[in-house]
Design an enzyme around this catalytic site. Sequence first.
Site, short mmCIF file in Angstrom:
data_model
loop_
_atom_site.label_atom_id
_atom_site.label_comp_id
_atom_site.label_asym_id
_atom_site.label_seq_id
_atom_site.Cartn_x
_atom_site.Cartn_y
_atom_site.Cartn_z
N TYR A 165 44.57 41.75 50.33
CA TYR A 165 43.23 40.93 51.16
C TYR A 165 43.20 40.87 52.71
CZ TYR A 165 43.13 39.52 46.37
OH TYR A 165 43.05 39.77 44.45
N HIS A 213 49.39 43.57 41.10
CA HIS A 213 48.20 43.21 41.38
C HIS A 213 47.07 45.17 41.18
CE1 HIS A 213 45.32 42.66 45.01
NE2 HIS A 213 44.95 42.37 43.59
P1 NAD Z 1 34.19 35.27 42.98
O1 NAD Z 1 33.43 35.50 41.73
O2 NAD Z 1 34.85 34.15 42.64
O3 NAD Z 1 32.72 35.16 44.47
C1 NAD Z 1 33.59 34.77 45.64
C2 NAD Z 1 31.78 35.12 46.37
O4 NAD Z 1 31.49 34.08 46.49
C3 NAD Z 1 32.49 34.60 47.42
O5 NAD Z 1 31.71 35.30 48.60
C4 NAD Z 1 32.37 33.34 48.39
O6 NAD Z 1 32.45 33.25 49.42
C5 NAD Z 1 30.64 32.98 47.47
N1 NAD Z 1 31.09 31.69 46.93
C6 NAD Z 1 31.74 31.08 46.69
N2 NAD Z 1 31.53 29.24 46.13
C7 NAD Z 1 30.46 30.05 46.51
C8 NAD Z 1 28.61 28.95 45.96
N3 NAD Z 1 29.52 27.28 45.48
N4 NAD Z 1 27.50 29.54 46.08
C9 NAD Z 1 27.64 30.60 46.64
N5 NAD Z 1 28.93 31.45 46.76
C10 NAD Z 1 30.37 31.00 47.31
O7 NAD Z 1 34.47 36.75 43.67
P2 NAD Z 1 36.72 36.36 44.01
O8 NAD Z 1 37.43 36.20 45.02
O9 NAD Z 1 37.01 38.27 44.21
O10 NAD Z 1 37.51 36.18 43.44
C11 NAD Z 1 37.70 35.08 43.11
C12 NAD Z 1 39.73 35.24 43.55
O11 NAD Z 1 40.20 35.52 42.03
C13 NAD Z 1 39.76 36.11 44.69
O12 NAD Z 1 39.35 35.48 45.61
C14 NAD Z 1 41.58 36.79 44.61
O13 NAD Z 1 42.71 35.17 44.80
C15 NAD Z 1 41.16 36.50 42.86
N6 NAD Z 1 40.80 37.72 42.66
C16 NAD Z 1 42.05 38.24 41.99
C17 NAD Z 1 41.81 40.05 40.96
C18 NAD Z 1 42.70 40.54 41.09
O14 NAD Z 1 44.20 40.70 40.76
N7 NAD Z 1 42.87 41.93 40.80
C19 NAD Z 1 40.42 40.68 41.47
C20 NAD Z 1 39.60 39.45 41.55
C21 NAD Z 1 39.69 38.11 41.93
#
Ligand code: NAD
Length: 325
Positions: free
Chosen positions: A58, A122
């Site tokens: 990230y 990952h």
């Molecule tokens: P998400 O679905 O959580 O969306 C994140 C986006 O939504 C960001 O732009 C954030 O600023 C925004 N957001 C958050 N709360 C909000 C709200 N209340 N209103 C409007 N916008 C909002 O997607 P993500 O960040 O990809 O997934 C969450 C976490 O999960 C990642 O940060 C990561 O730690 C993990 N993740 C891991 C993998 C993997 O291991 N392959 C893949 C995806 C995500």
Amino acid sequence: MALPRRLLGNTGLEVSVLGFGASPLGGVFQEINEAEGIASVHEAFKLGINFFDTSPFYGSTKSEAVLGKGLKDLPRDKIIVSTKVGRYGQEYFDFSAERVAFSVRESLARLQIPYIDIIQCHDIEFGSLDQIISETLPALQQLKAQGLVRFVGITGLPLSALQYVLDRVPPGTVDVILSYCHYSLNDTALQDAIPYFQEKQAGIISASPLSMGLLTQQGPPEWHPAPAELKEAAAAAAACCRDQGVDLAKLALQFAVKNPSISTTLVGMCSSDVVRTNVSAVLQALGAEAVDSSSARQEKKALEEVERILAPVKDLTWASGRPES
Ligand code: NAD
């Protein structure tokens, strides 16, 4: 009321139902203000979030570094930190034993902690699944024996890749799985796989309840891999919510955290305001915070319409990784 916690598989860890996804701290969605990012980590902990997830991928290590600055001031025994190995760039994967052992030491330094609670391979679908089984997971078991990591997990988009690995390793090798974009308003493919993961005694972490920004009023980032049909349906759902003065992200997050079989849902955050908004939405969804009855009626109506709009694209996903996964 405090944010509820749920047991994570057999780990004995009690994780907050809402976890802090730190990919936005790496500037993955948009440029960030580092001080605000650090403050958001403190705010999350103050409001009961005890689970923090990151990866060296990230923001090319930036997320780990910023998260580390935030975690430095928090009591180590009251937080659960997870990071990952194997993915270092858009096209750069290395799941070799040598690289992952080195990677964990680099992550410990960036996160400024003496051990990692959960280390995850990952996006395994981009590597050789057989190498993950025969080389990567044994290397992580060694790091576990050395006390550098406490639990081991695997992450990826295709549930079949997670199942391929779990079918071929001894019980207890994989403590947790992280599935993303498969338990949200537009995609609930994870639901059918839950009994399988439970039988394998793997704790279940679900990530991206907002489908990586699809289910927000501001819409997804440029790089979002969803097919056009799905992006269009999500945009229509956002417009429908806007017209009714309802926040699509709130509906999406509330849907995701209600499933008691999912121990924690990781949502990406990098500002204190968003942390407060999301914690409050979760508390309302779980009946722990009062909701104004006219807003509740409005939200219920909007949710029904959003579900109708998203029905034609239900479980529509995209290719990820090597063709065989
Ligand atoms: P998400 O679905 O959580 O969306 C994140 C986006 O939504 C960001 O732009 C954030 O600023 C925004 N957001 C958050 N709360 C909000 C709200 N209340 N209103 C409007 N916008 C909002 O997607 P993500 O960040 O990809 O997934 C969450 C976490 O999960 C990642 O940060 C990561 O730690 C993990 N993740 C891991 C993998 C993997 O291991 N392959 C893949 C995806 C995500």
